[in-house]
Write a protein that holds these residues in place. Structure first.
Motif, PDB file in Angstrom:
ATOM      1  N   SER A 199      -4.657  13.222  -0.414  1.00 52.76           N
ATOM      2  CA  SER A 199      -5.611  14.029  -1.035  1.00 52.76           C
ATOM      3  C   SER A 199      -5.245  15.375  -1.562  1.00 52.76           C
ATOM      4  N   ALA A 200      -5.604  15.932  -2.092  1.00 52.22           N
ATOM      5  CA  ALA A 200      -5.589  17.535  -2.004  1.00 52.22           C
ATOM      6  C   ALA A 200      -7.454  18.243  -1.564  1.00 52.22           C
ATOM      7  N   ASN A 201      -7.914  16.962  -1.253  1.00 54.64           N
ATOM      8  CA  ASN A 201      -8.864  17.680  -1.122  1.00 54.64           C
ATOM      9  C   ASN A 201      -9.704  17.098  -0.422  1.00 54.64           C
ATOM     10  N   SER A 202      -8.877  16.939   1.101  1.00 54.62           N
ATOM     11  CA  SER A 202      -8.873  16.606   2.326  1.00 54.62           C
ATOM     12  C   SER A 202      -9.200  16.537   3.471  1.00 54.62           C
ATOM     13  N   CYS A 203     -10.137  16.217   4.546  1.00 53.18           N
ATOM     14  CA  CYS A 203     -10.628  16.920   5.634  1.00 53.18           C
ATOM     15  C   CYS A 203     -10.761  15.395   6.439  1.00 53.18           C
ATOM     16  N   LEU A 204     -11.118  15.929   8.295  1.00 53.68           N
ATOM     17  CA  LEU A 204     -11.028  15.748   8.842  1.00 53.68           C
ATOM     18  C   LEU A 204     -11.814  15.588   9.915  1.00 53.68           C
ATOM     19  N   VAL A 205     -12.715  14.342  10.235  1.00 55.24           N
ATOM     20  CA  VAL A 205     -13.623  14.546  11.082  1.00 55.24           C
ATOM     21  C   VAL A 205     -13.157  13.502  12.494  1.00 55.24           C
ATOM     22  N   LYS A 206     -13.776  14.085  13.548  1.00 52.52           N
ATOM     23  CA  LYS A 206     -13.381  13.301  14.824  1.00 52.52           C
ATOM     24  C   LYS A 206     -14.578  13.156  15.031  1.00 52.52           C
ATOM     25  N   ALA A 207     -14.467  11.277  15.405  1.00 49.00           N
ATOM     26  CA  ALA A 207     -15.871  10.701  16.612  1.00 49.00           C
ATOM     27  C   ALA A 207     -15.836  11.037  18.091  1.00 49.00           C
ATOM     28  N   PRO A 208     -16.247  12.121  18.560  1.00 52.81           N
ATOM     29  CA  PRO A 208     -15.807  11.927  19.987  1.00 52.81           C
ATOM     30  C   PRO A 208     -17.151  11.076  20.894  1.00 52.81           C
ATOM     31  N   ASN A 209     -17.087  10.152  20.494  1.00 47.68           N
ATOM     32  CA  ASN A 209     -17.971   9.120  20.943  1.00 47.68           C
ATOM     33  C   ASN A 209     -17.518   7.592  20.679  1.00 47.68           C
ATOM     34  N   ALA A 246       0.556  -1.213  -0.161  1.00 46.40           N
ATOM     35  CA  ALA A 246       0.192  -0.055   0.118  1.00 46.40           C
ATOM     36  C   ALA A 246       0.333   1.344   0.079  1.00 46.40           C
ATOM     37  N   GLU A 247       2.468   1.405   0.025  1.00 46.65           N
ATOM     38  CA  GLU A 247       3.241   2.018   0.733  1.00 46.65           C
ATOM     39  C   GLU A 247       2.889   2.638  -1.125  1.00 46.65           C
ATOM     40  N   LYS A 248       3.052   2.092  -2.151  1.00 44.26           N
ATOM     41  CA  LYS A 248       3.107   2.680  -3.715  1.00 44.26           C
ATOM     42  C   LYS A 248       1.965   3.528  -3.917  1.00 44.26           C
ATOM     43  N   TYR A 249       1.042   3.538  -2.763  1.00 41.98           N
ATOM     44  CA  TYR A 249      -0.403   4.109  -3.704  1.00 41.98           C
ATOM     45  C   TYR A 249      -0.323   5.597  -2.659  1.00 41.98           C
ATOM     46  N   THR A 250       0.277   6.469  -3.477  1.00 40.53           N
ATOM     47  CA  THR A 250       0.924   7.723  -2.454  1.00 40.53           C
ATOM     48  C   THR A 250       0.364   9.237  -2.748  1.00 40.53           C
ATOM     49  N   SER A 251      -0.853   8.748  -3.630  1.00 41.17           N
ATOM     50  CA  SER A 251      -2.112   9.823  -3.839  1.00 41.17           C
ATOM     51  C   SER A 251      -3.409   9.656  -3.801  1.00 41.17           C
ATOM     52  N   PHE A 252      -4.235  10.198  -4.469  1.00 42.42           N
ATOM     53  CA  PHE A 252      -6.056  10.363  -4.421  1.00 42.42           C
ATOM     54  C   PHE A 252      -5.712  11.365  -5.563  1.00 42.42           C
ATOM     55  N   GLY A 253      -4.699  12.328  -5.599  1.00 37.37           N
ATOM     56  CA  GLY A 253      -5.412  12.799  -6.085  1.00 37.37           C
ATOM     57  C   GLY A 253      -5.799  13.988  -5.807  1.00 37.37           C
ATOM     58  N   ASN A 254      -7.101  14.708  -6.508  1.00 34.87           N
ATOM     59  CA  ASN A 254      -7.702  15.787  -5.545  1.00 34.87           C
ATOM     60  C   ASN A 254      -9.238  15.452  -5.844  1.00 34.87           C
ATOM     61  N   LEU A 255      -8.915  13.429  -5.659  1.00 31.82           N
ATOM     62  CA  LEU A 255     -10.249  13.477  -5.082  1.00 31.82           C
ATOM     63  C   LEU A 255     -10.975  13.505  -3.889  1.00 31.82           C
ATOM     64  N   PRO A 256     -12.398  14.024  -3.382  1.00 29.75           N
ATOM     65  CA  PRO A 256     -12.475  14.094  -2.193  1.00 29.75           C
ATOM     66  C   PRO A 256     -12.738  13.338  -1.178  1.00 29.75           C
TER      67      PRO A 256
END
Length: 331
Positions: free
Chosen positions: A299-309, A250-260
């Protein structure tokens, strides 16, 4: 004195044989109980279920909903379609959805093919083609699916509308953990797992305690995994044996481009409760945080969401967050 000892030995001999007979009888009873339980379960387990032949074996899947795109649910190591049931039911109101058991897990028959990222990707491709799932795809992957899905993402990049990684594994996670942390997270020995499953110990044990502190015993997932673990056991052990190989690939797959890309990570302390050593627990916390944040670089189009529970099992206590992220990609 010697005569006293001789008398004691003579007195104990008739009882000592029971030290061997009783455990042997319990072992036989456990094996018979396990076999009877399997027979009972399999009388109805496959009724009303849907299967497609992949590589000569029936693969179980659940397809629901209508629309011009498909939300694809991929489970983690050893897990099944069942972990997505509530989320799939909700999303199926707006799109085609599909969840499945990889070969050798839960209701799907095992093939002799080694578990690799490419094999899992090929299996998924065949499943989507044979079940006429419309493009584009939104991929929703939990845990080890973050590793297994990478060849599929690379091959189908133009047909993917978005990716939701839920507590996804990171290819670097073994390399970035200390020996002490790896030891704390190490599963029981293979022989012990197989012994517990074949003798009914696993089934009996988890009739009284939860499989995970995050999954209530009354939850359908607990019941299914307890009942059918015997069908998944060998494939889970195979997946465990191959995990370092698949991390390296899996290390060779370093980019998903601009995929959300949305990365959802659990932040509840429940994940760390079983780690008693303070230093290891602190390392574990920092390790999880870094591994999840590093996934954003895919991805250049990424975001982090935290699940508090939630800890690792976000689907159980923060399923609404996953549903919300999928819906935002459907718009």
């Amino acid at each position: 004195m010697h005569s006293f000892i001789s008398c004691m030995i003579e007195y104990m001999v008739p009882f000592s044989k029971w030290l061997f007979i009783i455990p042997a009888l319990l072992l036989v009873a456990g094996i018979l109980f396990e076999q009877y339980s399997r027979w009972q379960l399999e009388k109805t387990a496959f009724s009303g279920k849907t299967f497609v032949e992949i590589n000569g074996k029936p693969l179980h899947y659940v397809k629901k909903g209508q629309g011009n795109c498909t939300v694809v649910f991929q489970s983690g190591m050893g897990s099944s379609y069942a972990i997505w049931q509530e989320i799939q039911d909700s999303i199926a109101q707006n799109a085609v959805t599909i969840a499945y058991d990889r070969n050798g897990l839960m209701l799907s028959e095992a093939t002799s093919t080694q578990v690799t990222n490419d094999q899992v990707a090929e299996e998924l491709q065949l499943l989507l083609d044979k079940t006429n799932c419309p493009k584009p795809y939104i991929l929703v992957g939990h845990s080890m699916a973050g590793i297994y899905s990478r060849p599929f993402i690379k091959k189908n990049e133009k047909d993917i509308a978005g990716i939701v990684f839920v507590e996804a594994s990171n290819p670097q996670q073994i390399k970035k953990a200390s020996p002490e942390l790896l030891q704390a997270l190490r599963p029981p020995p293979r022989w012990l797992i197989k012994f517990a499953v074949s003798t009914g110990v696993y089934r009996i044990l988890y009739s009284f305690i939860p499989l995970s502190p995050e999954i209530p015993m009354h939850h359908p997932l607990h019941l299914l995994e307890k009942d059918f673990f015997y069908r998944s056991c060998n494939k889970i052990l195979e997946e465990l044996a191959n995990d370092e190989l698949n991390f390296k690939d899996a290390e060779k797959y370093t980019s998903f481009g601009n995929l959300p890309l949305t990365v959802i990570t659990g932040t509840s302390e429940i994940r760390y409760a079983a780690i008693k050593d303070t230093a290891v627990r602190n390392e574990y916390r920092q390790w999880v945080d870094k591994m999840q944040h590093d996934l954003l670089n895919l991805s250049a189009n990424s975001c982090l969401v935290k699940a508090p529970n939630s800890g690792h099992m976000v689907q159980i206590n923060d399923g609404a967050l996953i549903t919300l992220e999928i819906r935002s990609m459907l718009k």
